[in-house]
Design a protein around this motif. Structure first.
Motif, PDB file in Angstrom:
ATOM      1  N   GLU A   1       0.830  -1.216   0.000  1.00  0.00           N
ATOM      2  CA  GLU A   1       0.000   0.000   0.000  1.00  0.00           C
ATOM      3  C   GLU A   1       0.859   1.258   0.000  1.00  0.00           C
ATOM      4  OE1 GLU A   1      -3.704   2.030   2.504  1.00  0.00           O
ATOM      5  OE2 GLU A   1      -2.895   0.073   3.097  1.00  0.00           O
ATOM      6  N   PHE A   2       1.942   1.256   0.741  1.00  0.00           N
ATOM      7  CA  PHE A   2       2.812   2.432   0.787  1.00  0.00           C
ATOM      8  C   PHE A   2       3.416   2.709  -0.585  1.00  0.00           C
ATOM      9  CE2 PHE A   2       7.091   4.267   1.567  1.00  0.00           C
ATOM     10  CZ  PHE A   2       6.682   5.484   2.098  1.00  0.00           C
ATOM     11  N   GLU A   3       3.910   1.677  -1.253  1.00  0.00           N
ATOM     12  CA  GLU A   3       4.518   1.836  -2.580  1.00  0.00           C
ATOM     13  C   GLU A   3       3.467   2.272  -3.609  1.00  0.00           C
ATOM     14  OE1 GLU A   3       7.095  -0.300  -0.016  1.00  0.00           O
ATOM     15  OE2 GLU A   3       5.022  -0.751  -0.573  1.00  0.00           O
ATOM     16  N   ALA A   4       2.269   1.680  -3.513  1.00  0.00           N
ATOM     17  CA  ALA A   4       1.194   2.077  -4.422  1.00  0.00           C
ATOM     18  C   ALA A   4       0.810   3.531  -4.207  1.00  0.00           C
ATOM     19  CB  ALA A   4      -0.024   1.175  -4.219  1.00  0.00           C
ATOM     20  N   GLY A   5       0.849   3.963  -2.943  1.00  0.00           N
ATOM     21  CA  GLY A   5       0.532   5.351  -2.637  1.00  0.00           C
ATOM     22  C   GLY A   5       1.531   6.317  -3.237  1.00  0.00           C
ATOM     23  N   ILE A   6       2.802   5.944  -3.248  1.00  0.00           N
ATOM     24  CA  ILE A   6       3.836   6.786  -3.854  1.00  0.00           C
ATOM     25  C   ILE A   6       3.555   6.986  -5.342  1.00  0.00           C
ATOM     26  CG2 ILE A   6       6.274   6.828  -4.555  1.00  0.00           C
ATOM     27  CD1 ILE A   6       6.939   5.498  -1.893  1.00  0.00           C
ATOM     28  N   ILE A   7       3.248   5.893  -6.019  1.00  0.00           N
ATOM     29  CA  ILE A   7       2.968   5.960  -7.460  1.00  0.00           C
ATOM     30  C   ILE A   7       1.682   6.733  -7.722  1.00  0.00           C
ATOM     31  CG2 ILE A   7       2.441   4.564  -9.491  1.00  0.00           C
ATOM     32  CD1 ILE A   7       4.193   2.356  -8.255  1.00  0.00           C
ATOM     33  N   PHE A   8       0.662   6.468  -6.918  1.00  0.00           N
ATOM     34  CA  PHE A   8      -0.633   7.138  -7.086  1.00  0.00           C
ATOM     35  C   PHE A   8      -0.495   8.655  -6.927  1.00  0.00           C
ATOM     36  CE2 PHE A   8      -4.341   8.977  -4.935  1.00  0.00           C
ATOM     37  CZ  PHE A   8      -5.308   8.790  -5.914  1.00  0.00           C
ATOM     38  N   THR A   9       0.253   9.081  -5.922  1.00  0.00           N
ATOM     39  CA  THR A   9       0.392  10.507  -5.654  1.00  0.00           C
ATOM     40  C   THR A   9       1.126  11.213  -6.789  1.00  0.00           C
ATOM     41  OG1 THR A   9       0.457  10.034  -3.287  1.00  0.00           O
ATOM     42  CG2 THR A   9       1.164  12.212  -3.986  1.00  0.00           C
ATOM     43  N   SER A  10       2.170  10.593  -7.336  1.00  0.00           N
ATOM     44  CA  SER A  10       2.876  11.182  -8.474  1.00  0.00           C
ATOM     45  C   SER A  10       1.943  11.304  -9.671  1.00  0.00           C
ATOM     46  CB  SER A  10       4.094  10.328  -8.840  1.00  0.00           C
ATOM     47  OG  SER A  10       5.008  10.277  -7.772  1.00  0.00           O
ATOM     48  N   GLY A  11       1.149  10.260  -9.886  1.00  0.00           N
ATOM     49  CA  GLY A  11       0.180  10.301 -10.979  1.00  0.00           C
ATOM     50  C   GLY A  11      -0.847  11.399 -10.784  1.00  0.00           C
ATOM     51  N   MET A  12      -1.264  11.609  -9.545  1.00  0.00           N
ATOM     52  CA  MET A  12      -2.247  12.648  -9.258  1.00  0.00           C
ATOM     53  C   MET A  12      -1.669  14.037  -9.524  1.00  0.00           C
ATOM     54  SD  MET A  12      -4.625  13.080  -5.886  1.00  0.00           S
ATOM     55  CE  MET A  12      -3.228  12.976  -4.767  1.00  0.00           C
TER      56      MET A  12
ATOM     57  N   ILE B   1       6.907   8.701 -13.999  1.00  0.00           N
ATOM     58  CA  ILE B   1       5.592   9.287 -14.263  1.00  0.00           C
ATOM     59  C   ILE B   1       5.720  10.795 -14.470  1.00  0.00           C
ATOM     60  CG2 ILE B   1       3.352   9.813 -13.206  1.00  0.00           C
ATOM     61  CD1 ILE B   1       3.477   7.038 -11.891  1.00  0.00           C
ATOM     62  N   VAL B   2       6.546  11.438 -13.660  1.00  0.00           N
ATOM     63  CA  VAL B   2       6.749  12.884 -13.786  1.00  0.00           C
ATOM     64  C   VAL B   2       7.363  13.222 -15.145  1.00  0.00           C
ATOM     65  CG1 VAL B   2       8.056  14.855 -12.914  1.00  0.00           C
ATOM     66  CG2 VAL B   2       6.910  13.314 -11.312  1.00  0.00           C
ATOM     67  N   VAL B   3       8.380  12.473 -15.544  1.00  0.00           N
ATOM     68  CA  VAL B   3       9.032  12.723 -16.835  1.00  0.00           C
ATOM     69  C   VAL B   3       8.046  12.503 -17.984  1.00  0.00           C
ATOM     70  CG1 VAL B   3      10.842  11.951 -18.416  1.00  0.00           C
ATOM     71  CG2 VAL B   3      11.331  12.166 -15.969  1.00  0.00           C
ATOM     72  N   ALA B   4       7.282  11.401 -17.918  1.00  0.00           N
ATOM     73  CA  ALA B   4       6.289  11.125 -18.957  1.00  0.00           C
ATOM     74  C   ALA B   4       5.229  12.227 -18.987  1.00  0.00           C
ATOM     75  CB  ALA B   4       5.633   9.770 -18.706  1.00  0.00           C
ATOM     76  N   GLY B   5       4.854  12.734 -17.822  1.00  0.00           N
ATOM     77  CA  GLY B   5       3.886  13.820 -17.758  1.00  0.00           C
ATOM     78  C   GLY B   5       4.404  15.084 -18.408  1.00  0.00           C
ATOM     79  N   CYS B   6       5.685  15.371 -18.227  1.00  0.00           N
ATOM     80  CA  CYS B   6       6.285  16.555 -18.846  1.00  0.00           C
ATOM     81  C   CYS B   6       6.281  16.439 -20.368  1.00  0.00           C
ATOM     82  CB  CYS B   6       7.707  16.754 -18.329  1.00  0.00           C
ATOM     83  SG  CYS B   6       7.809  17.257 -16.603  1.00  0.00           S
ATOM     84  N   VAL B   7       6.562  15.256 -20.862  1.00  0.00           N
ATOM     85  CA  VAL B   7       6.514  15.035 -22.321  1.00  0.00           C
ATOM     86  C   VAL B   7       5.099  15.273 -22.844  1.00  0.00           C
ATOM     87  CG1 VAL B   7       6.782  13.316 -24.152  1.00  0.00           C
ATOM     88  CG2 VAL B   7       8.459  13.425 -22.288  1.00  0.00           C
ATOM     89  N   LEU B   8       4.108  14.762 -22.115  1.00  0.00           N
ATOM     90  CA  LEU B   8       2.715  14.941 -22.519  1.00  0.00           C
ATOM     91  C   LEU B   8       2.306  16.413 -22.453  1.00  0.00           C
ATOM     92  CD1 LEU B   8       0.083  13.661 -23.401  1.00  0.00           C
ATOM     93  CD2 LEU B   8      -0.436  13.157 -20.999  1.00  0.00           C
ATOM     94  N   MET B   9       2.744  17.124 -21.409  1.00  0.00           N
ATOM     95  CA  MET B   9       2.424  18.546 -21.285  1.00  0.00           C
ATOM     96  C   MET B   9       3.028  19.345 -22.433  1.00  0.00           C
ATOM     97  SD  MET B   9       2.635  19.401 -17.197  1.00  0.00           S
ATOM     98  CE  MET B   9       4.149  18.504 -16.879  1.00  0.00           C
TER      99      MET B   9
END
Length: 223
Positions: free
Chosen positions: A124-135, A190-198
């Protein structure tokens, strides 16, 4: 790249509502720390995402001026510059979120208050890290879309947000089991992929005028 970054930081002070944005930025960071100490992920990351959005809007708001609209630097100021600024602050906020989440997790592990007990399932902790970055990235994608398509972007954001919230409440959640360091790497990916999309969104939409309602209030105050 460095030239665009320097330009971005330089023009932020000329953005619309800069004082109010700085105040809101400080409030978001404080709120993030508070919520992260209660629960390692979730609301803290949401406030960090809002903080990055405010910084990015300062850069975008400079482009509203007639001088920029007729300048050969228009595309640069609406694509490369805001994306680099967004990326820097997203990486910074993702790092802060990881720090806050870890401190909150340690607080939970060492909790001696029998009236406030939070238990976490494996993964759950690891999933939360990924979820928060995605959010955080999700909030920024909304910000980039709403610059030119305010109502369409807002409606899409609300539908996706409440759909996800409903699923988290009633759906069956399966947490992936992975080492924490893998979740950390995924969060930065996820952050890097988000920057490419932005950047892609800004390049596709830069010729379109800003939505009239986007900076309407700030423009009235500035006039």
């Amino acid at each position: 790249m460095m030239r665009d970054l320097k330009l971005g930081f330089k023009i932020m002070k000329y953005g619309l509502g800069v004082k109010a944005s700085v105040f809101a930025l400080v409030v978001c960071i404080i709120a993030s720390v508070f919520f992260s100490m209660l629960v390692p992920f979730g609301m803290g990351g949401l406030y960090l995402g809002l903080a990055v959005m405010m910084v990015t809007q300062l850069v975008f708001s400079v482009s509203v001026s007639t001088m920029v609209q007729t300048s050969p630097q228009k595309k640069r100021l609406q694509t490369t510059v805001p994306t680099l600024i967004s990326g820097i602050f997203l990486l910074l906020c993702n790092t802060l979120n990881l720090l806050f989440a870890w401190l909150g997790y340690l607080r939970m592990q060492n909790n001696t208050n029998s009236f406030f007990v939070i238990t976490m399932e494996p993964g759950e902790f690891e999933a939360g890290i990924i979820f928060t970055s995605g959010m955080m990235v999700f909030i920024m994608i909304y910000a980039y879309c709403s610059m030119k398509y305010l109502w369409a972007g807002t409606i899409a954001f609300l539908v996706l947000f409440f759909s996800g919230f409903h699923y988290l409440r009633v759906g069956e959640i399966v947490y992936p089991i992975m080492p924490t360091w893998v979740a950390v790497l995924i969060s930065y990916g996820i952050v890097v992929a988000g920057c490419v999309l932005m950047y892609g969104i800004s390049c596709i939409t830069y010729k379109k005028d800003y939505s009239r309602q986007t900076f309407e209030t700030q423009l009235k105050r500035a006039s």
